[in-house]
Design an enzyme around this catalytic site. Structure first.
Site, PDB file in Angstrom:
ATOM      1  N   GLY A   1      46.913  35.016   1.533  1.00 49.82           N
ATOM      2  CA  GLY A   1      45.886  35.864   2.565  1.00 49.82           C
ATOM      3  C   GLY A   1      44.716  35.733   2.424  1.00 49.82           C
ATOM      4  O   GLY A   1      43.842  36.749   2.173  1.00 49.82           O
TER       5      GLY A   1
ATOM      6  N   ASN B   1      42.761  34.631   5.385  1.00 49.19           N
ATOM      7  CA  ASN B   1      41.864  35.673   6.180  1.00 49.19           C
ATOM      8  C   ASN B   1      42.456  36.577   5.975  1.00 49.19           C
ATOM      9  O   ASN B   1      41.388  37.521   6.849  1.00 49.19           O
ATOM     10  CB  ASN B   1      42.833  34.813   7.226  1.00 49.19           C
ATOM     11  CG  ASN B   1      42.635  32.776   7.509  1.00 49.19           C
ATOM     12  OD1 ASN B   1      41.630  32.753   8.202  1.00 49.19           O
ATOM     13  ND2 ASN B   1      43.473  31.683   7.401  1.00 49.19           N
TER      14      ASN B   1
ATOM     15  N   ASN C   1      47.754  33.016  16.716  1.00 47.44           N
ATOM     16  CA  ASN C   1      48.041  32.317  15.400  1.00 47.44           C
ATOM     17  C   ASN C   1      46.928  31.474  15.180  1.00 47.44           C
ATOM     18  O   ASN C   1      46.002  31.289  15.970  1.00 47.44           O
ATOM     19  CB  ASN C   1      49.192  31.928  15.872  1.00 47.44           C
ATOM     20  CG  ASN C   1      49.862  31.632  14.712  1.00 47.44           C
ATOM     21  OD1 ASN C   1      49.571  31.681  13.470  1.00 47.44           O
ATOM     22  ND2 ASN C   1      49.968  29.528  15.167  1.00 47.44           N
TER      23      ASN C   1
ATOM     24  N   HIS D   1      46.225  28.374  12.899  1.00 46.65           N
ATOM     25  CA  HIS D   1      47.175  26.570  12.393  1.00 46.65           C
ATOM     26  C   HIS D   1      46.164  25.595  11.954  1.00 46.65           C
ATOM     27  O   HIS D   1      44.849  25.912  12.578  1.00 46.65           O
ATOM     28  CB  HIS D   1      47.402  26.454  13.933  1.00 46.65           C
ATOM     29  CG  HIS D   1      48.085  25.602  13.687  1.00 46.65           C
ATOM     30  ND1 HIS D   1      49.549  26.437  13.033  1.00 46.65           N
ATOM     31  CD2 HIS D   1      48.545  23.630  13.264  1.00 46.65           C
ATOM     32  CE1 HIS D   1      50.425  24.264  12.367  1.00 46.65           C
ATOM     33  NE2 HIS D   1      49.765  23.141  12.879  1.00 46.65           N
TER      34      HIS D   1
END
Ligand code: GRF
Length: 199
Positions: free
Chosen positions: A14, A16, A103, A105
Site C-alpha cells: 500500500g 502508493n 493501473n 505497473h
C-alpha cells in the site's frame, strides 16, 4: 473543478495508497481482495471506507467484480486506481469504469506486462533501462493506453529490492500526475454512465 473521488484497489503493502493519501487526494474507497494486506491495515487505521472482496466469498471472478463495481458506483468514485491489485479485472469492472480506471505497473510497458514479477523479469533479462507506467485499464491486461511513463536505469549490483525501491520512488511521482491528467481530460466530470445495476 472539484477533486476526484478515488477508489484505490490494492492487495499489497500500500505505499502508493499512502502516498496518494499523504498528498491530500480524496480516497473515498479502498478495495482489497486480501484483508490482511498493508493497504487494508492503512485504510482501517485512517478510517477510510474499506471493501473486502476476497475471491473465496464469490463463486467466480465475474461475481466478485460485479460486487466490487456495484460498491464503487454506490460510493460514487470518479476514478479507480489499481495500485498493486493482484487480480485481473473482468468485464463488470472494465465496463463500468471504462476510461476512468488506471493501473500502475513497475516496468516500461509493453515490456514485462502481465504478472506481478515485472522487476525480477527485467533483471533476469539484463535490461539496462526499466521504469514504470500508468495506463488506462482495458480488458487486455497491462495493454491499455499509456498516460505517463518514466524510465529508471538498472545500476550495477541491483537486486530486486534495490531496483524496486527506485522504481517505486518514481511511481509515487507519476501516479498523482496520471490522476491529475485523467481528471483534467475528463473535464472534472463526475458523471459515470451506470450500465450495471447498483444494489
Ligand atoms: C507497485 O510496484 C505497482 O507498480 C505494482 O504493485 C506495486 C504496488 O506497490 N502494480 P504498493 O503496494 O503500492 O507499495
Amino acid at each position: 473543478m472539484r477533486e476526484p473521488r478515488l477508489g484505490v484497489l490494492s492487495s499489497g503493502k500500500g505505499s502508493n495508497l499512502r502516498n496518494l493519501f499523504s498528498r491530500g487526494y480524496r480516497v473515498s474507497a479502498v478495495g482489497t481482495n486480501r484483508p490482511g494486506c498493508g493497504a487494508a491495515a492503512f485504510a482501517r487505521q485512517q478510517g477510510l471506507r474499506l471493501g473486502e472482496f476476497s475471491q473465496r466469498r464469490y463463486p467466480s471472478s465475474l461475481a466478485r467484480d460485479e460486487a466490487l463495481s456495484s460498491w464503487l458506483l454506490q460510493v460514487g468514485v470518479d476514478i479507480v486506481v489499481n495500485a498493486g491489485y493482484d487480480r485481473i479485472l473482468s468485464e463488470p469492472m472494465t465496463r463500468a469504469f471504462a476510461g476512468r480506471m488506471l493501473n500502475i505497473h513497475p516496468s516500461l510497458l509493453p515490456s514485462f506486462g502481465g504478472g506481478m514479477d515485472a522487476v525480477e523479469r527485467a533483471l533476469q533479462h539484463g535490461v539496462k533501462i526499466t521504469g514504470c507506467t500508468v495506463h488506462l485499464v482495458t480488458e487486455a491486461v497491462d495493454a491499455g493506453p499509456i498516460l505517463v511513463q518514466v524510465a529508471v536505469p538498472v545500476l550495477p549490483g541491483d537486486d530486486t529490492q534495490r531496483l524496486l525501491q527506485r522504481i517505486q520512488a518514481e511511481e509515487h511521482r507519476i501516479l498523482p500526475q496520471a490522476i491529475d491528467l485523467l481528471w483534467a481530460r475528463l473535464g472534472g466530470s463526475p458523471q459515470i454512465v451506470q450500465e450495471t445495476t447498483v444494489v
